[in-house]
Design a protein around this motif. Sequence first.
Motif, mmCIF file in Angstrom:
data_model
loop_
_atom_site.group_PDB
_atom_site.id
_atom_site.type_symbol
_atom_site.label_atom_id
_atom_site.label_comp_id
_atom_site.label_asym_id
_atom_site.label_seq_id
_atom_site.Cartn_x
_atom_site.Cartn_y
_atom_site.Cartn_z
ATOM 1 N N GLU A 165 0.889 -1.192 0.137
ATOM 2 C CA GLU A 165 0.008 -0.133 0.099
ATOM 3 C C GLU A 165 0.923 1.246 0.096
ATOM 4 N N ARG A 166 1.879 1.224 0.734
ATOM 5 C CA ARG A 166 2.908 2.247 0.625
ATOM 6 C C ARG A 166 3.498 2.636 -0.587
ATOM 7 N N GLU A 167 3.519 1.643 -1.199
ATOM 8 C CA GLU A 167 4.338 1.585 -2.532
ATOM 9 C C GLU A 167 3.403 2.274 -3.479
ATOM 10 N N VAL A 168 2.267 1.715 -3.611
ATOM 11 C CA VAL A 168 1.155 2.363 -4.280
ATOM 12 C C VAL A 168 0.870 3.513 -4.052
ATOM 13 N N LEU A 169 0.761 3.858 -2.787
ATOM 14 C CA LEU A 169 0.457 5.417 -2.286
ATOM 15 C C LEU A 169 1.636 6.314 -3.014
ATOM 16 N N THR A 170 2.903 5.879 -2.756
ATOM 17 C CA THR A 170 3.898 6.856 -3.243
ATOM 18 C C THR A 170 3.858 7.093 -4.698
ATOM 19 N N LEU A 171 3.424 6.012 -5.759
ATOM 20 C CA LEU A 171 3.362 6.011 -6.899
ATOM 21 C C LEU A 171 2.176 6.872 -7.349
ATOM 22 N N ILE A 172 1.252 6.690 -6.591
ATOM 23 C CA ILE A 172 -0.071 7.708 -6.823
ATOM 24 C C ILE A 172 0.512 9.318 -6.736
ATOM 25 N N CYS A 173 1.190 9.595 -5.624
ATOM 26 C CA CYS A 173 1.371 10.892 -5.518
ATOM 27 C C CYS A 173 2.468 11.277 -6.197
ATOM 28 N N LYS A 174 3.003 10.518 -7.266
ATOM 29 C CA LYS A 174 4.034 10.914 -8.042
ATOM 30 C C LYS A 174 3.150 11.035 -9.475
ATOM 31 N N GLY A 175 1.733 10.958 -9.286
ATOM 32 C CA GLY A 175 1.076 11.124 -10.513
ATOM 33 C C GLY A 175 0.960 9.971 -11.501
ATOM 34 N N LEU A 176 1.412 8.696 -11.258
ATOM 35 C CA LEU A 176 1.180 7.711 -12.085
ATOM 36 C C LEU A 176 -0.113 7.022 -12.108
ATOM 37 N N SER A 177 -0.876 6.754 -13.130
ATOM 38 C CA SER A 177 -2.013 6.152 -13.400
ATOM 39 C C SER A 177 -2.023 4.609 -12.952
ATOM 40 N N SER A 178 -3.092 4.037 -12.550
ATOM 41 C CA SER A 178 -3.217 2.704 -12.085
ATOM 42 C C SER A 178 -2.438 1.741 -12.916
ATOM 43 N N GLN A 179 -2.688 1.947 -14.342
ATOM 44 C CA GLN A 179 -2.099 0.978 -15.432
ATOM 45 C C GLN A 179 -0.461 1.174 -15.308
ATOM 46 N N GLN A 180 -0.084 2.350 -15.127
ATOM 47 C CA GLN A 180 1.532 2.522 -14.873
ATOM 48 C C GLN A 180 1.936 1.793 -13.709
ATOM 49 N N ILE A 181 1.239 1.985 -12.479
ATOM 50 C CA ILE A 181 1.766 1.453 -11.234
ATOM 51 C C ILE A 181 1.773 -0.086 -11.158
ATOM 52 N N ALA A 182 0.575 -0.753 -12.263
ATOM 53 C CA ALA A 182 0.575 -2.063 -12.249
ATOM 54 C C ALA A 182 1.650 -2.545 -13.289
ATOM 55 N N ASP A 183 2.013 -1.870 -14.023
ATOM 56 C CA ASP A 183 3.147 -2.212 -14.998
ATOM 57 C C ASP A 183 4.508 -2.109 -14.097
ATOM 58 N N LEU A 184 4.753 -0.895 -13.389
ATOM 59 C CA LEU A 184 6.110 -0.928 -12.603
ATOM 60 C C LEU A 184 6.183 -1.980 -11.443
ATOM 61 N N TYR A 189 -3.830 -4.563 -13.050
ATOM 62 C CA TYR A 189 -4.590 -3.266 -12.800
ATOM 63 C C TYR A 189 -5.766 -3.374 -11.661
ATOM 64 N N ARG A 190 -6.334 -4.384 -11.468
ATOM 65 C CA ARG A 190 -7.407 -4.636 -10.659
ATOM 66 C C ARG A 190 -6.810 -4.710 -9.177
ATOM 67 N N THR A 191 -5.773 -5.233 -8.953
ATOM 68 C CA THR A 191 -5.045 -5.156 -7.854
ATOM 69 C C THR A 191 -4.532 -3.662 -7.545
ATOM 70 N N VAL A 192 -4.306 -3.028 -8.502
ATOM 71 C CA VAL A 192 -3.960 -1.603 -7.911
ATOM 72 C C VAL A 192 -5.033 -0.934 -7.484
ATOM 73 N N GLU A 193 -6.183 -1.250 -8.390
ATOM 74 C CA GLU A 193 -7.344 -0.324 -8.228
ATOM 75 C C GLU A 193 -7.809 -0.702 -6.657
ATOM 76 N N GLY A 194 -7.683 -2.125 -6.219
ATOM 77 C CA GLY A 194 -7.949 -2.436 -5.003
ATOM 78 C C GLY A 194 -7.190 -1.783 -3.767
ATOM 79 N N HIS A 195 -5.859 -1.795 -4.085
ATOM 80 C CA HIS A 195 -5.116 -0.927 -3.170
ATOM 81 C C HIS A 195 -5.528 0.567 -3.031
ATOM 82 N N ARG A 196 -5.674 1.299 -4.292
ATOM 83 C CA ARG A 196 -6.260 2.494 -4.069
ATOM 84 C C ARG A 196 -7.517 2.601 -3.181
ATOM 85 N N LYS A 197 -8.413 1.719 -3.523
ATOM 86 C CA LYS A 197 -9.789 1.947 -2.705
ATOM 87 C C LYS A 197 -9.471 1.692 -1.309
#
Length: 224
Positions: A165-184, A189-197
Amino acid sequence: MNPITLAIVDDHKLFRQGLRHILGRVGYHEVIIEAGSGPELLTALEAQQPDVVLLDLHLPDMDGRAISQVLREQYPAVRIIILSMNYAPEFILELMRLGVHAYLPKDIDQKTLGEAIAQVHMQGFYIDATTAQVMRQGLQEPASPRLARKKLPGSVAPLELTEREREVLTLICKGLSSQQIADLLFISYRTVEGHRKNLLDKTGMSNAVSLALFAVKHQLIEME
């Protein structure tokens, strides 16, 4: 690919002309409005709306704060980037709480400006390390009566975030989209959206912008 359409609002014509020239070199932008005051901008917006407004904070007749309020109410789809020589924490905090999407110094370099415009257009906000530090310091201090605003929502109790969650949060704050986070992170994509929620639920925030503000305020991430 359509260009990012822009409005430049500043009472100095030379600055507007210089910024238009710079933007022609750092990205795929089209300046469709130049205005020297708030009323001039609002009149122009009746005919066409840009994707992003580059707005000076100190303008004659109507300052950047008042213009931002009108834009958020009447043109919510238009993104707002404040460009100002005044980088005081109270101004940054006030404008971010009003709903602007980025607050940048006028001496920003060309590359960073282009990146900020692109990120604001695509993701809805831009927060660099300097802005994050200023915001963090300012949010820890009580607001003056003149600048008092409704506090940001969300619990201030310590949050229990997983490492992912901290990894996803950091990438969200850097402006990455859910798909970009998933790829990185090599996850779906669904897992990233779950973490975002989960992050929105845990913080009580409603979107990525408020989530980024919350993360900066409570030092949940390290902005490089």
